[in-house]
Design a protein around this motif. Structure first.
Motif, PDB file in Angstrom:
ATOM      1  N   TYR A 119       0.821  -1.206   0.000  1.00  0.00           N
ATOM      2  CA  TYR A 119       0.000   0.000   0.000  1.00  0.00           C
ATOM      3  C   TYR A 119       0.856   1.257   0.000  1.00  0.00           C
ATOM      4  O   TYR A 119       0.543   2.230  -0.695  1.00  0.00           O
ATOM      5  CB  TYR A 119      -0.922   0.012   1.224  1.00  0.00           C
ATOM      6  CG  TYR A 119      -1.614   1.353   1.429  1.00  0.00           C
ATOM      7  CD1 TYR A 119      -2.733   1.690   0.689  1.00  0.00           C
ATOM      8  CD2 TYR A 119      -1.097   2.286   2.334  1.00  0.00           C
ATOM      9  CE1 TYR A 119      -3.341   2.915   0.847  1.00  0.00           C
ATOM     10  CE2 TYR A 119      -1.706   3.521   2.497  1.00  0.00           C
ATOM     11  CZ  TYR A 119      -2.826   3.828   1.754  1.00  0.00           C
ATOM     12  OH  TYR A 119      -3.412   5.056   1.911  1.00  0.00           O
ATOM     13  N   SER A 122       1.792   2.565  -3.424  1.00  0.00           N
ATOM     14  CA  SER A 122       0.701   3.255  -4.106  1.00  0.00           C
ATOM     15  C   SER A 122       0.502   4.650  -3.526  1.00  0.00           C
ATOM     16  O   SER A 122       0.338   5.636  -4.267  1.00  0.00           O
ATOM     17  CB  SER A 122      -0.589   2.438  -3.971  1.00  0.00           C
ATOM     18  OG  SER A 122      -1.717   3.176  -4.392  1.00  0.00           O
ATOM     19  N   GLU A 143      -3.545  -0.853  -8.109  1.00  0.00           N
ATOM     20  CA  GLU A 143      -4.082  -1.978  -7.352  1.00  0.00           C
ATOM     21  C   GLU A 143      -2.972  -2.707  -6.608  1.00  0.00           C
ATOM     22  O   GLU A 143      -1.786  -2.574  -6.948  1.00  0.00           O
ATOM     23  CB  GLU A 143      -4.795  -2.950  -8.294  1.00  0.00           C
ATOM     24  CG  GLU A 143      -5.988  -2.337  -9.028  1.00  0.00           C
ATOM     25  CD  GLU A 143      -6.655  -3.319  -9.965  1.00  0.00           C
ATOM     26  OE1 GLU A 143      -6.079  -4.400 -10.199  1.00  0.00           O
ATOM     27  OE2 GLU A 143      -7.755  -3.008 -10.456  1.00  0.00           O
ATOM     28  N   LEU A 144      -3.370  -3.471  -5.587  1.00  0.00           N
ATOM     29  CA  LEU A 144      -2.426  -4.297  -4.853  1.00  0.00           C
ATOM     30  C   LEU A 144      -2.500  -5.731  -5.360  1.00  0.00           C
ATOM     31  O   LEU A 144      -3.542  -6.181  -5.833  1.00  0.00           O
ATOM     32  CB  LEU A 144      -2.723  -4.271  -3.354  1.00  0.00           C
ATOM     33  CG  LEU A 144      -2.633  -2.893  -2.677  1.00  0.00           C
ATOM     34  CD1 LEU A 144      -2.961  -3.035  -1.194  1.00  0.00           C
ATOM     35  CD2 LEU A 144      -1.257  -2.279  -2.859  1.00  0.00           C
ATOM     36  N   LEU A 147      -4.249 -10.581  -2.248  1.00  0.00           N
ATOM     37  CA  LEU A 147      -4.128 -10.440  -0.804  1.00  0.00           C
ATOM     38  C   LEU A 147      -3.684 -11.738  -0.146  1.00  0.00           C
ATOM     39  O   LEU A 147      -4.129 -12.817  -0.523  1.00  0.00           O
ATOM     40  CB  LEU A 147      -5.469 -10.018  -0.197  1.00  0.00           C
ATOM     41  CG  LEU A 147      -6.070  -8.714  -0.711  1.00  0.00           C
ATOM     42  CD1 LEU A 147      -7.430  -8.510  -0.067  1.00  0.00           C
ATOM     43  CD2 LEU A 147      -5.153  -7.554  -0.408  1.00  0.00           C
ATOM     44  N   GLY A 179      -8.619  -7.574   3.069  1.00  0.00           N
ATOM     45  CA  GLY A 179      -7.653  -6.482   3.111  1.00  0.00           C
ATOM     46  C   GLY A 179      -7.991  -5.406   4.118  1.00  0.00           C
ATOM     47  O   GLY A 179      -7.267  -4.425   4.254  1.00  0.00           O
ATOM     48  N   LYS A 180      -9.100  -5.573   4.850  1.00  0.00           N
ATOM     49  CA  LYS A 180      -9.501  -4.575   5.836  1.00  0.00           C
ATOM     50  C   LYS A 180      -8.962  -4.950   7.212  1.00  0.00           C
ATOM     51  O   LYS A 180      -9.081  -6.088   7.644  1.00  0.00           O
ATOM     52  CB  LYS A 180     -11.023  -4.456   5.891  1.00  0.00           C
ATOM     53  CG  LYS A 180     -11.523  -3.481   6.952  1.00  0.00           C
ATOM     54  CD  LYS A 180     -13.051  -3.488   7.058  1.00  0.00           C
ATOM     55  CE  LYS A 180     -13.525  -2.592   8.190  1.00  0.00           C
ATOM     56  NZ  LYS A 180     -14.999  -2.639   8.343  1.00  0.00           N
ATOM     57  N   TRP A 201      -0.890  -0.408   8.138  1.00  0.00           N
ATOM     58  CA  TRP A 201      -0.762  -0.051   6.727  1.00  0.00           C
ATOM     59  C   TRP A 201       0.464  -0.702   6.087  1.00  0.00           C
ATOM     60  O   TRP A 201       0.498  -0.926   4.872  1.00  0.00           O
ATOM     61  CB  TRP A 201      -0.672   1.464   6.566  1.00  0.00           C
ATOM     62  CG  TRP A 201      -1.990   2.156   6.493  1.00  0.00           C
ATOM     63  CD1 TRP A 201      -2.453   3.143   7.309  1.00  0.00           C
ATOM     64  CD2 TRP A 201      -3.025   1.942   5.527  1.00  0.00           C
ATOM     65  NE1 TRP A 201      -3.711   3.542   6.925  1.00  0.00           N
ATOM     66  CE2 TRP A 201      -4.088   2.833   5.836  1.00  0.00           C
ATOM     67  CE3 TRP A 201      -3.177   1.084   4.444  1.00  0.00           C
ATOM     68  CZ2 TRP A 201      -5.266   2.873   5.091  1.00  0.00           C
ATOM     69  CZ3 TRP A 201      -4.351   1.124   3.694  1.00  0.00           C
ATOM     70  CH2 TRP A 201      -5.372   2.015   4.030  1.00  0.00           C
ATOM     71  N   THR A 207      -5.746  -2.878   2.355  1.00  0.00           N
ATOM     72  CA  THR A 207      -6.351  -1.843   1.511  1.00  0.00           C
ATOM     73  C   THR A 207      -7.151  -0.824   2.318  1.00  0.00           C
ATOM     74  O   THR A 207      -7.511   0.229   1.809  1.00  0.00           O
ATOM     75  CB  THR A 207      -7.290  -2.482   0.468  1.00  0.00           C
ATOM     76  OG1 THR A 207      -8.301  -3.249   1.146  1.00  0.00           O
ATOM     77  CG2 THR A 207      -6.508  -3.409  -0.455  1.00  0.00           C
ATOM     78  N   ARG A 208      -7.456  -1.170   3.580  1.00  0.00           N
ATOM     79  CA  ARG A 208      -8.236  -0.245   4.408  1.00  0.00           C
ATOM     80  C   ARG A 208      -7.921  -0.494   5.873  1.00  0.00           C
ATOM     81  O   ARG A 208      -7.791  -1.640   6.297  1.00  0.00           O
ATOM     82  CB  ARG A 208      -9.735  -0.447   4.157  1.00  0.00           C
ATOM     83  CG  ARG A 208     -10.640   0.457   4.995  1.00  0.00           C
ATOM     84  CD  ARG A 208     -12.098   0.147   4.727  1.00  0.00           C
ATOM     85  NE  ARG A 208     -12.975   0.867   5.637  1.00  0.00           N
ATOM     86  CZ  ARG A 208     -14.283   0.635   5.753  1.00  0.00           C
ATOM     87  NH1 ARG A 208     -14.862  -0.285   5.007  1.00  0.00           N
ATOM     88  NH2 ARG A 208     -15.016   1.318   6.605  1.00  0.00           N
TER      89      ARG A 208
END
Length: 216
Positions: A119, A122, A143-144, A147, A179-180, A201, A207-208
């Motif tokens: 992340y 990005s 994009e990643l 996951l 990804g959260k 992170w 991603t979140r």
């Protein structure tokens, strides 16, 4: 009768052949024999020379001349110059895998695309692109990669938190869902909350991050 593509090629060749013109920043478009010149030149005589060179090419029916004169002291904010500057800055930044990111610039608006592993890569690309002169906005579509499992993400975050001497790992809870990441618990200061969030992170595939840690 020449095709538009052949006529475009001939005009570009003529501009390159003309010694009084620096054609590097001149664009040529052709539609039904009508030639449109765009871009920039360094002085008015070059602008006139480009027009004359185009008119002497066989097959040119009409000319739309949109070239602007820009002096050396003027800021370089054409789309292609913004894109070039962003790519240069990416290549100088060790945090950005520049070979995995594509850059598109349209009227000063930057669109980033591609796939990266982390992340922070990005996010760093977005920040760097936004600092370039002439950029009016950035759409980050990077994009990643696929996951890792939620359990693996959680283990890495917990391990990172435990390694930090400034944070009591036992006071922070970590929950993952794809990804959260959701952080909870209580800490003694804001910097401890930020340490935990940064650790979350930094995990691959995140991603979140929802930070519900309370400072007491």
């Amino acid at each position: 009768m020449k095709s538009d593509s052949q006529l475009q090629h001939d005009v570009l060749d003529e501009l390159e052949w003309e010694p009084s013109i620096d054609q590097a920043d001149i664009g040529v478009a052709v539609t039904d024999g009508v030639v449109t010149l765009s871009g920039f030149v360094k002085c008015y005589p070059q602008k006139m020379a480009a027009e004359k060179a185009t008119r002497r090419v066989a097959g040119v029916k009409a000319l739309a001349e949109e070239i602007k004169v820009r002096f050396a002291s003027d800021p370089k904010t054409a789309d292609h110059e913004i894109a070039r500057r962003i790519l240069d800055m990416f290549s100088w930044n060790v945090s950005i895998p520049d070979d995995k990111i594509a850059v598109k610039v349209e009227h000063g608006w930057v669109t980033l695309s591609g796939t990266v592993d982390w992340y922070y890569q990005s996010d760093e690309a977005r920040k760097v692109a936004g600092k370039v002169n002439g950029v009016v906005g950035v759409s980050n579509l990077i994009e990643l990669h696929k996951l890792p499992t939620s359990g693996d993400v959680k283990d890495r975050i917990v391990a990172a938190i435990k390694r930090n001497a400034d944070l009591d790992a036992a006071s922070v809870t970590v929950f993952t869902d794809g990804g959260k990441v959701t952080l909870g618990g209580k800490v003694r200061a804001w910097n401890e909350r930020q340490i935990a969030e940064s650790a979350a992170w930094a995990a691959p595939g995140v991603t979140r991050v929802e930070d519900n840690i309370v400072v007491v």
